[in-house]
Design an enzyme around this catalytic site. Structure first.
Site, short mmCIF file in Angstrom:
data_model
loop_
_atom_site.label_atom_id
_atom_site.label_comp_id
_atom_site.label_asym_id
_atom_site.label_seq_id
_atom_site.Cartn_x
_atom_site.Cartn_y
_atom_site.Cartn_z
N GLU A 154 -0.06 -1.17 5.83
CA GLU A 154 1.01 -0.72 6.72
C GLU A 154 0.90 0.77 7.00
OE1 GLU A 154 4.83 0.98 8.00
OE2 GLU A 154 3.71 1.44 6.17
N ASP A 198 0.82 -1.21 0.00
CA ASP A 198 0.00 0.00 0.00
C ASP A 198 0.85 1.26 0.00
OD1 ASP A 198 0.63 -0.87 2.71
OD2 ASP A 198 -0.64 0.78 3.41
#
Length: 418
Positions: free
Chosen positions: A168, A102
């Site tokens: 994350e 991400d």
């Protein structure tokens, strides 16, 4: 360097790794979006092509949110996937290479050269784009290592695991889910951008929200009201004083960083009409957690600093502090752990120079692996100062060096079959 090490390094295809990085950057995998899931599926396919045994699963978001130690999230999310690939070998993986898929949102598109944050534009030895260094270059390095192992024909004694995780950037959901599923290893290298250094410790970061009340009035008779923006200013000044106090005498591992535990207000919203005195201000930000500090103590420090403000209005109308979103504790590699010297030796064999050891002033998945009993550190391509900005980029020569060092580390930790 052994013959097997030379074989694997020769099997690393630098041009292919750059093409892979460009492919990864071109997927707009902003935290919580469908593209994040798309990239996880692609990583699963690449691991399968490299001959790994792949576990790909849909996350049970409700169960994870209810689980003890859930790290929090900030982005809306309807789904998420976990992806872990494990090579053949005996026993628990001797090493985990971990990376998150991400990226943060792009911000103002007009500030990106060429206007396309996901264009993966290459200029000389530099690739530009959102996620280029944070952390798709590290993800590409992990995937390139297992592809080279397959191509070289070198087989490992102990397994290598590759963890590809989501979420994350807003708390660590993917790493939390991966560990909850039972995936383990003796040690982990998280290939976050480290600028050539080895990061053996990471501070934490807690997302906070502060609501400051005012009193509404017509803008023409503003003296009848209390502007929430105006009374927020003493709160902001208290935050800056707390930040200065918490950054006195930091741990020497931060290597001269003048602000290892920043506190920053990232968003401020106030008012709903141009000719009214705003009666509510909502500020959100992040509070740095000191190494080895209990996050509960860090929360109390901010709450106490705000409670002690002597402003008359705020004494009668105390600001409300809550803790939504990502909650990153700190984490560090145990002192004297062999992984540090092993990584440093591999880097030195590739670059000719032993890397510096330092600490990161930001939260990461490191603390989740450490809390799960897996010693971990950061080593990966890119400069974190370029992350989360329209100038995000990565030096492709650094990507090459990191990939080669990781390949040596894998062979030395996992061992090679005769």
């Amino acid at each position: 360097m052994s013959d097997n090490e030379a074989r694997v390094l020769d099997a690393l295809d630098e041009a292919e790794t750059v093409r892979l990085l460009a492919e990864l950057v071109r997927v707009p995998s902003v935290t919580g979006t469908d593209a994040e899931s798309d990239l996880q599926h692609r990583c699963g396919s690449l691991l399968t092509e490299a001959g790994l045994d792949v576990d790909a699963w849909k996350l049970d978001l409700d169960a994870l949110r209810a689980a003890p130690g859930f790290p929090g999230t900030e982005a809306p999310r309807g789904e998420g996937y976990g992806v872990v690939g494990v090579t053949e070998g005996e026993g628990v993986p001797a090493l985990v290479l971990q990376g998150h898929v991400d990226v943060v949102p792009t911000g103002d598109l007009a500030r990106w050269q060429g206007g396309d944050p996901f264009g993966a534009r290459i200029s000389g030895d530099v690739l530009h784009g959102r996620g280029a260094c944070d952390m798709k270059a590290g993800l590409a390095a992990n995937l390139a290592v297992v592809a080279a192992l397959r191509r070289s024909g070198v087989r490992l004694v102990r397994p290598l695991a590759v963890h590809c995780v989501v979420g994350e950037e807003d708390g660590g959901l993917g790493a939390f889910a991966t560990l909850a599923r039972g995936h383990r290893g003796e040690a982990a290298v998280i290939t976050e951008p480290t600028g050539g250094a080895v990061i053996a410790a990471a501070a934490g970061a807690l997302t906070f929200r502060i609501e400051v009340a005012g009193r509404a009035a017509h803008g023409a008779t503003r003296y009848e009201g209390v502007n929430a923006l105006e009374v927020f200013w003493p709160v902001f000044e208290a935050i800056r004083r707390l930040e200065a106090d918490r950054n006195r005498d930091p741990d020497p591992i931060f290597d001269g960083n003048p602000l290892p535990y920043p506190i920053e207000v990232g968003t401020v919203r106030a008012g709903d009409w141009a000719s009214s005195v705003p009666d509510l201000l909502v500020a959100e930000g992040r509070l740095g957690v000191r190494l080895d500090e209990d996050p509960a103590e860090a929360r109390l420090a901010l709450e106490g600093a705000i409670a002690e403000i002597g402003h008359p209005w705020l004494r009668e109308h105390p600001p409300a502090v809550t803790w939504p979103g990502g909650q990153f504790a700190s984490g560090r590699l145990p002192a004297g752990h062999e992984l540090l010297d092993q990584v440093a030796a591999a880097v030195a064999d590739v670059t000719g120079t032993r890397p510096a050891e330092t600490a990161a002033p930001y939260g990461s998945d490191l603390r989740l692996y450490a809390a799960g009993g897996i010693p971990a550190l950061h080593y990966g391509p890119g400069d974190v100062r370029l992350a989360h900005a329209p100038r995000e980029q990565v030096d492709l020569r650094e990507l090459r060096d990191v990939t080669r060092a990781l390949a040596l580390l894998v062979l030395r930790r996992c061992g090679v079959r005769d």
